[in-house]
Design a protein around this motif. Structure first.
Motif, PDB file in Angstrom:
ATOM      1  N   PRO A   1       0.753  -4.568  20.559  1.00 20.19           N
ATOM      2  CA  PRO A   1       0.154  -5.873  20.853  1.00 20.19           C
ATOM      3  C   PRO A   1      -0.212  -6.630  19.579  1.00 20.19           C
ATOM      4  N   VAL A   2      -0.134  -7.953  19.635  1.00 19.58           N
ATOM      5  CA  VAL A   2      -0.433  -8.769  18.453  1.00 19.58           C
ATOM      6  C   VAL A   2      -1.892  -8.626  18.028  1.00 19.58           C
ATOM      7  N   SER A   3      -2.749  -8.166  18.944  1.00 20.43           N
ATOM      8  CA  SER A   3      -4.151  -7.947  18.602  1.00 20.43           C
ATOM      9  C   SER A   3      -4.317  -6.763  17.655  1.00 20.43           C
ATOM     10  N   GLY A   4      -3.314  -5.858  17.626  1.00 22.05           N
ATOM     11  CA  GLY A   4      -3.410  -4.667  16.806  1.00 22.05           C
ATOM     12  C   GLY A   4      -4.250  -3.571  17.425  1.00 22.05           C
ATOM     13  N   ASP A   5      -4.775  -3.815  18.633  1.00 21.72           N
ATOM     14  CA  ASP A   5      -5.627  -2.832  19.303  1.00 21.72           C
ATOM     15  C   ASP A   5      -4.773  -1.827  20.082  1.00 21.72           C
TER      16      ASP A   5
ATOM     17  N   TYR B   1      -0.012   1.731  11.158  1.00 23.27           N
ATOM     18  CA  TYR B   1      -0.551   2.533  10.058  1.00 23.27           C
ATOM     19  C   TYR B   1       0.114   3.897   9.967  1.00 23.27           C
ATOM     20  N   HIS B   2       1.256   4.062  10.591  1.00 21.93           N
ATOM     21  CA  HIS B   2       1.922   5.364  10.559  1.00 21.93           C
ATOM     22  C   HIS B   2       2.518   5.605   9.178  1.00 21.93           C
ATOM     23  N   PRO B   3       2.501   6.861   8.679  1.00 20.92           N
ATOM     24  CA  PRO B   3       3.038   7.130   7.335  1.00 20.92           C
ATOM     25  C   PRO B   3       4.543   6.972   7.224  1.00 20.92           C
ATOM     26  N   GLY B   4       5.260   6.983   8.339  1.00 22.38           N
ATOM     27  CA  GLY B   4       6.706   6.779   8.290  1.00 22.38           C
ATOM     28  C   GLY B   4       7.056   5.304   8.172  1.00 22.38           C
ATOM     29  N   ALA B   5       8.262   5.021   7.666  1.00 20.14           N
ATOM     30  CA  ALA B   5       8.708   3.633   7.524  1.00 20.14           C
ATOM     31  C   ALA B   5       9.009   3.038   8.899  1.00 20.14           C
ATOM     32  N   GLU B   6       8.592   1.790   9.112  1.00 24.37           N
ATOM     33  CA  GLU B   6       8.818   1.096  10.384  1.00 24.37           C
ATOM     34  C   GLU B   6       9.302  -0.320  10.101  1.00 24.37           C
ATOM     35  N   THR B   7      10.066  -0.882  11.036  1.00 26.20           N
ATOM     36  CA  THR B   7      10.604  -2.225  10.810  1.00 26.20           C
ATOM     37  C   THR B   7      10.608  -3.022  12.107  1.00 26.20           C
ATOM     38  N   VAL B   8      10.373  -4.321  11.994  1.00 27.95           N
ATOM     39  CA  VAL B   8      10.369  -5.213  13.155  1.00 27.95           C
ATOM     40  C   VAL B   8      11.798  -5.421  13.640  1.00 27.95           C
ATOM     41  N   ILE B   9      11.996  -5.387  14.973  1.00 31.39           N
ATOM     42  CA  ILE B   9      13.321  -5.655  15.539  1.00 31.39           C
ATOM     43  C   ILE B   9      13.287  -6.713  16.638  1.00 31.39           C
ATOM     44  N   GLY B  10      12.118  -7.251  16.987  1.00 29.78           N
ATOM     45  CA  GLY B  10      12.078  -8.288  18.005  1.00 29.78           C
ATOM     46  C   GLY B  10      10.692  -8.489  18.590  1.00 29.78           C
ATOM     47  N   TRP B  11      10.658  -9.226  19.709  1.00 25.38           N
ATOM     48  CA  TRP B  11       9.418  -9.543  20.422  1.00 25.38           C
ATOM     49  C   TRP B  11       9.664  -9.439  21.936  1.00 25.38           C
TER      50      TRP B  11
ATOM     51  N   ASP C   1       0.816  -1.222   0.000  1.00 31.48           N
ATOM     52  CA  ASP C   1       0.000   0.000   0.000  1.00 31.48           C
ATOM     53  C   ASP C   1       0.847   1.268   0.000  1.00 31.48           C
ATOM     54  N   GLY C   2       2.038   1.208  -0.596  1.00 30.82           N
ATOM     55  CA  GLY C   2       2.870   2.392  -0.726  1.00 30.82           C
ATOM     56  C   GLY C   2       3.605   2.803   0.523  1.00 30.82           C
ATOM     57  N   ASN C   3       3.707   1.922   1.517  1.00 30.03           N
ATOM     58  CA  ASN C   3       4.376   2.286   2.764  1.00 30.03           C
ATOM     59  C   ASN C   3       5.043   1.061   3.381  1.00 30.03           C
ATOM     60  N   GLN C   4       5.917   1.288   4.369  1.00 28.55           N
ATOM     61  CA  GLN C   4       6.596   0.213   5.083  1.00 28.55           C
ATOM     62  C   GLN C   4       5.986   0.094   6.470  1.00 28.55           C
ATOM     63  N   ASP C   5       5.196  -0.949   6.703  1.00 30.02           N
ATOM     64  CA  ASP C   5       4.499  -1.118   7.971  1.00 30.02           C
ATOM     65  C   ASP C   5       4.751  -2.505   8.554  1.00 30.02           C
ATOM     66  N   ILE C   6       4.254  -2.704   9.775  1.00 25.98           N
ATOM     67  CA  ILE C   6       4.448  -3.962  10.489  1.00 25.98           C
ATOM     68  C   ILE C   6       3.242  -4.860  10.245  1.00 25.98           C
ATOM     69  N   PHE C   7       3.524  -6.109   9.870  1.00 27.48           N
ATOM     70  CA  PHE C   7       2.470  -7.093   9.607  1.00 27.48           C
ATOM     71  C   PHE C   7       2.730  -8.354  10.427  1.00 27.48           C
TER      72      PHE C   7
END
Length: 302
Positions: free
Chosen positions: A140-144, A104-114, A84-90
């Protein structure tokens, strides 16, 4: 047009040589649970049994995926998706499935751990940072709800929590260069052990080396480093003795990435993947085969 046609033909011929596993592949960013390894190849996520064999593709979206991390319980894979034109966490189930968007932030984000309880994904973002460097957040994994800041001013790469979740090993700075060997300028990377209670930090002992990709296992923090004038390899820092030890004798190519947990650390070396066993001190290469349609390398008109 003739030059473009020749270039496409050359790429297609090269692909015909590479994909049948005639040499090292470009397997990147490996992560591992008790049964499988997931890695990035050709912009998609693939997984393979820890014993090796034929890999299966987990993603096939138009956007590229990167930085996969298994949750500590092995049930989920968090990753960065260029959708969707952005770098987000899935987030997706460990066996594959429809990715769920967490940020859903417009800035690029990347996973680094748990977090150790597998309830929160840790990611790096500039969303509320007052500096150029990103900060660490948990979602949270719920996304809430809203992502919560971790109490540290900056972060530059993978992070790994202590077993009790009270401390985190992280990189306050991102690597200055990916290819410049033995860089010793002002942006060499370090590893800090931070207390979540008061934000106090302890630095893994070093002499201006590049230390990165920490993995906290019991009373040791494993990490990659180019210290001692050698190729990048795996070291450990004993929290009791305060000593650093070389775990893998590496006289070959640099180790590029590492992640894992108590029962093994998976690493990337020259596009191949290996596993280090902390309990025995042994490591082994994982033989992997990938087969797919790879439409991007088909001969075509441009």
């Amino acid at each position: 047009m003739i030059r473009k046609t020749l270039l496409i033909a050359i790429i297609s011929l090269s692909a015909a040589v590479v994909f049948p596993q005639s040499g090292p592949m470009l397997f990147r960013d490996p992560t591992m649970n008790k049964t499988h390894i997931t890695f990035v190849f050709a912009g998609d996520l693939w997984r393979v049994p820890r014993s090796g064999g034929a890999a299966e593709r987990l993603t096939s979206a138009v956007g590229a995926e990167a930085s996969p991390y298994y949750s500590p319980d092995g049930k989920w894979i968090a990753f960065r998706g260029g959708y969707d034109g952005n770098q987000d966490i899935f987030l997706m189930p460990a066996e594959g499935g429809n990715p769920k968007r967490l940020t859903y932030h417009p800035g690029a984000e990347t996973v680094i751990g748990w977090t150790p309880d597998s309830k929160y994904v840790i990611f790096a973002s500039n969303r509320t940072s007052s500096m150029v460097t990103p900060m660490m957040y948990k979602m949270p994994v719920s996304g809430d709800g809203i992502a919560e800041e971790l109490p540290f001013p900056m972060a530059g790469g993978p992070a790994s929590f202590s077993p009790d979740g009270s401390r985190v090993a992280y990189m306050p700075l991102a690597p200055a260069f990916a290819q410049w060997k033995f860089y010793r300028g002002g942006r060499t990377t370090k590893i800090w052990l931070g207390n979540l209670s008061d934000s106090a930090v302890e630095e893994v002992p070093r002499q201006n080396s590049n230390d990165f990709d920490p993995v906290w296992v019991g009373n040791k923090v494993y990490f990659l480093s180019d210290r001692n004038g050698k190729a990048v390899t795996l070291y450990s820092y004993d929290l009791n003795s305060k000593r650093v030890n070389e775990e893998i004798k590496n006289n070959g190519f640099d180790l590029k990435a590492a992640s894992g947990g108590n029962d093994g650390i998976v690493y990337e070396q020259f596009g191949s993947i290996g596993i280090f066993d902390p309990s025995s001190g042994k490591n082994q290469k994982v033989n992997i085969t990938v087969r797919g349609d790879f439409p991007e390398v088909r001969p075509r008109y441009e």
